[in-house]
Design a protein around this motif. Structure first.
Motif, PDB file in Angstrom:
ATOM      1  N   LEU A 166     -13.405   8.600  -3.689  1.00  7.00           N
ATOM      2  CA  LEU A 166     -12.004   8.283  -3.968  1.00  7.00           C
ATOM      3  C   LEU A 166     -11.094   8.830  -2.872  1.00  7.00           C
ATOM      4  CD1 LEU A 166     -10.509   6.856  -6.317  1.00  7.00           C
ATOM      5  CD2 LEU A 166     -10.088   9.114  -7.287  1.00  7.00           C
ATOM      6  N   ILE A 167     -11.382  10.043  -2.422  1.00  8.65           N
ATOM      7  CA  ILE A 167     -10.599  10.642  -1.333  1.00  8.65           C
ATOM      8  C   ILE A 167     -10.781   9.844  -0.049  1.00  8.65           C
ATOM      9  CG2 ILE A 167     -10.398  12.673   0.151  1.00  8.65           C
ATOM     10  CD1 ILE A 167     -11.174  14.369  -2.310  1.00  8.65           C
ATOM     11  N   ALA A 168     -12.020   9.408   0.223  1.00  8.90           N
ATOM     12  CA  ALA A 168     -12.296   8.647   1.445  1.00  8.90           C
ATOM     13  C   ALA A 168     -11.564   7.307   1.437  1.00  8.90           C
ATOM     14  CB  ALA A 168     -13.798   8.429   1.590  1.00  8.90           C
ATOM     15  N   VAL A 169     -11.515   6.645   0.261  1.00  6.33           N
ATOM     16  CA  VAL A 169     -10.788   5.375   0.172  1.00  6.33           C
ATOM     17  C   VAL A 169      -9.293   5.604   0.356  1.00  6.33           C
ATOM     18  CG1 VAL A 169     -10.188   3.454  -1.346  1.00  6.33           C
ATOM     19  CG2 VAL A 169     -12.530   4.312  -1.300  1.00  6.33           C
ATOM     20  N   ALA A 170      -8.778   6.656  -0.258  1.00  5.69           N
ATOM     21  CA  ALA A 170      -7.339   6.916  -0.209  1.00  5.69           C
ATOM     22  C   ALA A 170      -6.858   7.348   1.174  1.00  5.69           C
ATOM     23  CB  ALA A 170      -6.980   7.981  -1.245  1.00  5.69           C
ATOM     24  N   THR A 171      -7.660   8.147   1.891  1.00  5.19           N
ATOM     25  CA  THR A 171      -7.247   8.684   3.192  1.00  5.19           C
ATOM     26  C   THR A 171      -7.792   7.885   4.362  1.00  5.19           C
ATOM     27  OG1 THR A 171      -9.138  10.215   3.250  1.00  5.19           O
ATOM     28  CG2 THR A 171      -7.098  10.998   2.217  1.00  5.19           C
ATOM     29  N   GLY A 172      -8.836   7.102   4.102  1.00  7.04           N
ATOM     30  CA  GLY A 172      -9.432   6.327   5.182  1.00  7.04           C
ATOM     31  C   GLY A 172     -10.337   7.130   6.087  1.00  7.04           C
ATOM     32  N   GLN A 173     -10.675   8.343   5.696  1.00  2.00           N
ATOM     33  CA  GLN A 173     -11.564   9.156   6.529  1.00  2.00           C
ATOM     34  C   GLN A 173     -12.422  10.069   5.648  1.00  2.00           C
ATOM     35  OE1 GLN A 173      -9.250  11.771   9.018  1.00  2.00           O
ATOM     36  NE2 GLN A 173      -7.961  12.483   7.338  1.00  2.00           N
ATOM     37  N   PHE A 174     -13.530  10.533   6.233  1.00  2.17           N
ATOM     38  CA  PHE A 174     -14.436  11.419   5.519  1.00  2.17           C
ATOM     39  C   PHE A 174     -14.900  12.504   6.472  1.00  2.17           C
ATOM     40  CE2 PHE A 174     -18.649  12.720   4.012  1.00  2.17           C
ATOM     41  CZ  PHE A 174     -18.365  13.012   2.684  1.00  2.17           C
ATOM     42  N   VAL A 175     -14.423  13.721   6.277  1.00  2.19           N
ATOM     43  CA  VAL A 175     -14.783  14.861   7.127  1.00  2.19           C
ATOM     44  C   VAL A 175     -15.943  15.579   6.445  1.00  2.19           C
ATOM     45  CG1 VAL A 175     -13.954  16.942   8.266  1.00  2.19           C
ATOM     46  CG2 VAL A 175     -12.372  15.036   7.843  1.00  2.19           C
ATOM     47  N   ILE A 368      -9.398   5.441 -11.654  1.00  4.04           N
ATOM     48  CA  ILE A 368      -9.047   4.994 -10.306  1.00  4.04           C
ATOM     49  C   ILE A 368      -7.561   4.649 -10.293  1.00  4.04           C
ATOM     50  CG2 ILE A 368      -9.433   3.238  -8.534  1.00  4.04           C
ATOM     51  CD1 ILE A 368     -12.254   2.896  -9.606  1.00  4.04           C
ATOM     52  N   PRO A 369      -6.795   5.181  -9.348  1.00  2.00           N
ATOM     53  CA  PRO A 369      -5.348   4.915  -9.338  1.00  2.00           C
ATOM     54  C   PRO A 369      -5.041   3.448  -9.029  1.00  2.00           C
ATOM     55  CG  PRO A 369      -6.015   6.076  -7.350  1.00  2.00           C
ATOM     56  CD  PRO A 369      -7.212   6.082  -8.257  1.00  2.00           C
ATOM     57  N   LEU A 370      -3.892   2.996  -9.505  1.00  2.00           N
ATOM     58  CA  LEU A 370      -3.493   1.611  -9.254  1.00  2.00           C
ATOM     59  C   LEU A 370      -3.123   1.381  -7.796  1.00  2.00           C
ATOM     60  CD1 LEU A 370      -1.281   1.024 -12.433  1.00  2.00           C
ATOM     61  CD2 LEU A 370      -3.550   0.063 -11.972  1.00  2.00           C
ATOM     62  N   HIS A 371      -2.572   2.412  -7.144  1.00  2.00           N
ATOM     63  CA  HIS A 371      -2.088   2.254  -5.772  1.00  2.00           C
ATOM     64  C   HIS A 371      -2.598   3.383  -4.888  1.00  2.00           C
ATOM     65  CE1 HIS A 371       0.929   0.116  -8.282  1.00  2.00           C
ATOM     66  NE2 HIS A 371       0.849  -0.782  -7.304  1.00  2.00           N
ATOM     67  N   LEU A 372      -2.723   3.083  -3.603  1.00  2.00           N
ATOM     68  CA  LEU A 372      -3.061   4.090  -2.599  1.00  2.00           C
ATOM     69  C   LEU A 372      -1.821   4.912  -2.277  1.00  2.00           C
ATOM     70  CD1 LEU A 372      -5.197   1.811  -0.251  1.00  2.00           C
ATOM     71  CD2 LEU A 372      -6.047   3.572  -1.802  1.00  2.00           C
ATOM     72  N   PRO A 373      -1.980   6.041  -1.566  1.00  2.00           N
ATOM     73  CA  PRO A 373      -0.790   6.851  -1.223  1.00  2.00           C
ATOM     74  C   PRO A 373       0.286   6.099  -0.454  1.00  2.00           C
ATOM     75  CG  PRO A 373      -2.799   8.107  -0.849  1.00  2.00           C
ATOM     76  CD  PRO A 373      -3.229   6.719  -1.205  1.00  2.00           C
ATOM     77  N   ASP A 374      -0.107   5.077   0.314  1.00  2.00           N
ATOM     78  CA  ASP A 374       0.895   4.315   1.076  1.00  2.00           C
ATOM     79  C   ASP A 374       1.554   3.217   0.253  1.00  2.00           C
ATOM     80  OD1 ASP A 374      -1.144   2.521   0.796  1.00  2.00           O
ATOM     81  OD2 ASP A 374      -1.543   2.256   2.934  1.00  2.00           O
ATOM     82  N   ALA A 376       0.037   0.636  -1.240  1.00  2.00           N
ATOM     83  CA  ALA A 376      -0.772  -0.571  -1.344  1.00  2.00           C
ATOM     84  C   ALA A 376      -1.652  -0.507  -2.585  1.00  2.00           C
ATOM     85  CB  ALA A 376      -1.630  -0.738  -0.090  1.00  2.00           C
ATOM     86  N   ALA A 377      -1.997  -1.695  -3.108  1.00  2.00           N
ATOM     87  CA  ALA A 377      -2.863  -1.745  -4.285  1.00  2.00           C
ATOM     88  C   ALA A 377      -4.242  -1.199  -3.945  1.00  2.00           C
ATOM     89  CB  ALA A 377      -2.973  -3.178  -4.784  1.00  2.00           C
ATOM     90  N   PHE A 378      -4.826  -0.466  -4.876  1.00  2.00           N
ATOM     91  CA  PHE A 378      -6.165   0.080  -4.644  1.00  2.00           C
ATOM     92  C   PHE A 378      -7.156  -1.079  -4.554  1.00  2.00           C
ATOM     93  CE2 PHE A 378     -10.092   2.269  -5.205  1.00  2.00           C
ATOM     94  CZ  PHE A 378      -9.856   3.585  -4.802  1.00  2.00           C
ATOM     95  N   PRO A 379      -7.939  -1.140  -3.477  1.00  2.00           N
ATOM     96  CA  PRO A 379      -8.825  -2.293  -3.281  1.00  2.00           C
ATOM     97  C   PRO A 379      -9.924  -2.392  -4.336  1.00  2.00           C
ATOM     98  CG  PRO A 379      -9.302  -0.566  -1.665  1.00  2.00           C
ATOM     99  CD  PRO A 379      -8.054  -0.156  -2.387  1.00  2.00           C
TER     100      PRO A 379
END
Length: 524
Positions: A166-175, A368-374, A376-379
């Motif tokens: 969920l964090i990776a989808v929301a932020t677009g990265q995975f550290v 799962i949230p309805l929207h991303l932090p920006d 946009a709708a959660f894909p």
């Protein structure tokens, strides 16, 4: 809310009636409740059910996990620790990875990260479903212990995967190193928080002047405090409840009185009975909300994706079960394992077939949230939710309905016990009577010679040692004794009605004693 109260009340009555029907026709009640919920949801005018994921994670999950932790044997959990942890962590991760690659390859618009998100949601089997099914069939103790132990831990591992995805989808990265540190803290912190809070509550029971009611109330708030504390510290609330519950379960005879233990079991069984019934009914009732949000993909295509993921889950778990056996057989050459014997092909297959999914998967999907932090709708949120529902429905129907038949047909060999459970029980009963007699004659010989009550107790233990097992279990004797108890109840009630000045509380004490005598019949 008040307008819908009669509806919710009728749901509870319907759940009780449906579970009675399930027991009558020998079908696992989760299957019947989900189907009933589906049918009810199609009735015109029925209020649309909205499941708040926080309701599941906060209200339902902690007490259900806590009660399961109290019911499991720590000895069995430790004995089968390797296969339990491999199923609860390794198999869950491999399952999530398999779902991720399949979803990424076959479902349009699914990235690998979204696939891992879906995998984390649907990877944990549901313990309640398996437990309800195994009620109707006899399985070896080792299998039930492995399933119970796995169910305690797999929710936490799958929810950890879900959170990272969920964090990776929301932020677009995975550290990876941040994820490793966070994963370690969730595991270690969750276990540590649960143990610390469990120890604190044990001391509260020991050193504060609690009574039976207070003890039961404290046991009911304990799992919520464990879960909330761990979640506030960004650790695993599930692991906190499980570890704390296991700790307190093994110490229960040190801080709870016999009355608190006996009454507490009744309260907890009733509470978890209705909670389990509600969550499975809610799964079926939530169908209109799930299908209403499905846009951009046809129902038939979405069902096809759900069937595909279900097949991946079923096949993956069966292969994992055989793989676990193979690894154990290889590992026995290098390390000490719980059992060095080859269980054959039957045990791994049944273990792999017990993969019904349940409410934790649905709650995770709903969270799962309805929207991303920006903004946009959660894909693919709605499609993930629909696939999760199909997976739960198909695994409950296909595996849930066929599992009892397969267990009876395959006839799993019992590699552990040479005696039946009843024979072992009565053997220990005789040994217990012998132990009591030795202690009485060794330490209280003078009192034994002077006190008629102690002499009567000694004669009872001697009789327990002398009576054969088949005589102890004679159903005819139980029926005669049950009839005598009923006659005594009628006599007491009539005496209470005839003697107007007789204190009714005295009669009630005698009636409670007769109830306890009848309850003891199940242990004779």
């Amino acid at each position: 809310m008040l307008e819908s109260f009669p509806y919710y009340l009728s749901l509870i009555v319907a759940i009780v009636l449906l579970i009675m029907l399930a027991n009558k026709i020998k079908v696992a009640y989760p299957v019947l409740l989900v189907i009933a919920g589906l049918l009810i949801s199609f009735i015109p005018g029925i209020p649309t059910m909205h499941i708040d994921p926080e309701l599941i994670f906060l209200i339902f999950l902690p007490p259900l996990l806590y009660e399961a932790a109290w019911g499991i044997s720590w000895k069995e959990l430790w004995r089968w620790r390797r296969i339990i942890t491999s199923f609860a962590f390794v198999v869950v991760f491999l399952t999530a990875m398999s779902v991720a690659f399949v979803a990424n390859h076959f479902i349009p618009g699914f990235s690998l990260v979204l696939g891992f998100l879906l995998g984390g949601i649907v990877s944990p089997p549901d313990a309640v479903s398996a437990g309800a099914i195994l009620k109707f069939v006899k399985v070896p103790k080792r299998m039930s212990s492995i399933l119970e132990g796995e169910s305690l831990l797999n929710d936490s591992s799958s929810l950890i995967i879900f959170r990272f995805a969920l964090i990776a989808v929301a932020t677009g990265q995975f550290v990876w190193y941040e994820a490793a540190l966070s994963f370690s803290w969730m595991l270690i912190g969750g276990v540590g928080i649960g143990l610390v809070i469990g120890w604190i509550f044990m001391k509260v029971h020991q050193y504060l002047p609690t009574d039976t009611n207070m003890d039961i109330v404290l046991t009911m708030v304990t799992p919520y405090i464990m879960y909330l504390s761990a979640e506030e510290l960004h650790s695993s609330g599930v692991l906190a409840v499980v570890s704390g519950g296991l700790f307190l379960s093994n110490k229960r005879h040190l801080f709870l009185s016999s009355t608190s233990r006996l009454r507490g079991v009744n309260v907890w069984e009733s509470l978890c009975f209705i909670l389990n019934g509600l969550v499975f009914m809610l799964i079926g009732l939530d169908l209109p909300e799930i299908t209403a949000g499905l846009e951009g993909v046809s129902i038939s295509s979405a069902i096809g994706y759900g069937v595909l993921i279900t097949v991946v889950l079923i096949v993956g778990r069966i292969l994992s079960a055989y793989g676990a056996v193979m690894i154990t057989l290889i590992a026995r050459n290098f390390i000490t394992v719980a059992d060095t014997r080859n269980p054959g092909y039957k045990v791994p297959f049944i273990l792999g077939w017990t993969g019904m999914r349940g409410v934790v998967s649905l709650a995770a999907a709903l969270s799962i949230p309805l929207h991303l932090p920006d903004g946009a709708a959660f894909p693919q949120r709605n499609l993930i939710l629909f696939i999760t529902f199909i997976v739960i429905l198909l695994t409950l129907l296909i595996q849930g309905l066929t599992l009892p038949y397969l267990i009876r047909k395959i006839q799993i060999p019992n590699l552990d016990e040479t005696l039946s459970e009843e024979e072992v029980y009565h053997t220990i009963r005789i040994q217990l009577a012998e132990n009591a007699l030795i202690h009485l004659k060794t330490h209280y010989s003078e009192q034994l010679s002077n006190q008629p009550v102690l002499q009567q107790m000694a004669r009872k233990w001697e009789q327990n040692m002398a009576i054969a097992d088949n005589e102890l279990m004679a159903e005819e004797c139980k029926l005669v004794y049950l009839d005598i108890l009923n006659q005594q109840r009628q006599w007491l009630i009539q005496k209470n009605n005839d003697e107007k000045t007789l204190d009714e509380e005295i009669i009630r004490k005698h009636l409670r004693y007769l109830d306890m005598e009848e309850e003891k019949l199940s242990f004779l």
